[in-house]
Design an enzyme around this catalytic site. Sequence first.
Site, PDB file in Angstrom:
ATOM      1  CB  ALA A   1      14.494 -65.245 -83.387  1.00 32.75           C
TER       2      ALA A   1
ATOM      3  CG  ASP B   1      13.829 -51.701 -75.432  1.00 29.62           C
ATOM      4  OD1 ASP B   1      13.706 -52.228 -76.548  1.00 29.62           O
ATOM      5  OD2 ASP B   1      13.267 -52.151 -74.413  1.00 29.62           O
TER       6      ASP B   1
ATOM      7  CG  MET C   1      20.677 -53.997 -81.513  1.00 24.75           C
ATOM      8  SD  MET C   1      19.563 -52.613 -81.169  1.00 24.75           S
ATOM      9  CE  MET C   1      19.861 -51.585 -82.603  1.00 24.75           C
TER      10      MET C   1
ATOM     11  CE1 TYR D   1      21.707 -67.120 -87.282  1.00 24.82           C
ATOM     12  CE2 TYR D   1      21.007 -66.634 -89.526  1.00 24.82           C
ATOM     13  CZ  TYR D   1      21.576 -66.233 -88.334  1.00 24.82           C
ATOM     14  OH  TYR D   1      22.015 -64.932 -88.194  1.00 24.82           O
TER      15      TYR D   1
ATOM     16  CE  LYS E   1      21.619 -61.451 -88.400  1.00 25.51           C
ATOM     17  NZ  LYS E   1      21.985 -60.175 -87.734  1.00 25.51           N
TER      18      LYS E   1
ATOM     19  CD  GLN F   1      17.495 -55.516 -74.814  1.00 26.52           C
ATOM     20  OE1 GLN F   1      18.476 -56.237 -74.868  1.00 26.52           O
ATOM     21  NE2 GLN F   1      16.279 -55.957 -75.085  1.00 26.52           N
TER      22      GLN F   1
ATOM     23  CB  THR G   1      28.662 -63.527 -79.560  1.00 28.71           C
ATOM     24  OG1 THR G   1      27.570 -64.018 -80.367  1.00 28.71           O
ATOM     25  CG2 THR G   1      29.807 -63.086 -80.461  1.00 28.71           C
TER      26      THR G   1
ATOM     27  CB  ALA H   1      23.668 -63.427 -80.150  1.00 33.48           C
TER      28      ALA H   1
ATOM     29  CB  ILE I   1      30.076 -58.581 -83.086  1.00 28.58           C
ATOM     30  CG1 ILE I   1      30.206 -60.068 -83.441  1.00 28.58           C
ATOM     31  CG2 ILE I   1      30.341 -57.713 -84.311  1.00 28.58           C
ATOM     32  CD1 ILE I   1      29.197 -60.558 -84.458  1.00 28.58           C
TER      33      ILE I   1
END
Length: 259
Positions: A98, A67, A95, A160, A167, A43, A198, A200, A23
């Site tokens: 989990a 980082d 960023m 999720y 979020k 990172q 992506t 992630a 993104i």
Amino acid sequence: MKPLVNLEGKVGLITGIANEKSISTGVAEACAEAGAKLVITYQNDKTRAFIEPVVNRLGVEDVYLLDVTRPETLADVHEKIAARHGKLDFAIHSMAFAKRDDLHGRVVDTSPDGFAMAMDVSTHSFVRLAKMVEPLLERAGGGSLVTMTYLGSEKVIPNYGVMGLCKAALEAATRYMAFELGGKNIRVNAVSPGPLMTRAASGIAGFDGLMATAVERSPMHALVTPEDIGALTAFLVSDAGRLVTGGVHFVDAGYNIMA
């Protein structure tokens, strides 16, 4: 194609680029095309190699280690931006993290350390980033902060897990920081893209199904792209968005309005 907004003379910090499909890559491209001078972070040494194609294509000279679990790297990025540019006009936070078990498991089973880690990296890192760049934005006479969220903040998205809680907290932080920083002419917004593949997203079980459902049920029957996200974000950080703050702005072909 002529850029939709003008970012000439502005300096922007872009975090969260993992590879060319990120993104943040779409955001960086849109901002660069609009004339912004970019600072890009990575990172660790491993991720630095993956972002090199983006850095080279956009001709970015300022590439720094960041980082968010290491406070000294935040301080170092601040010092380098101050020395090189003296100011900052906008910063993009993209960023999240989990543990896999906490992401795919039940929220009620989330481990204390997993919950703390997810909230720290995915939510409080935006707060820390805002604190770090605040004096740089003030030097520019104000500016803009943008973070990336997802519909899982307000709707239950299977698999999720704890990230939905992160979020939701991220969006609350957006509103509170918009209130706290508004007097300094600093705007804070969140962009909420529809599902797109992506690195992630690849870690979320059943994500292909989420994308198929988004195409089927969204009013415009389309998937969002990094370019679409970049266009909206470039508007938000530009002078055209000068009175837009505290909001969650969807770019998802209208999927969020569907019952």
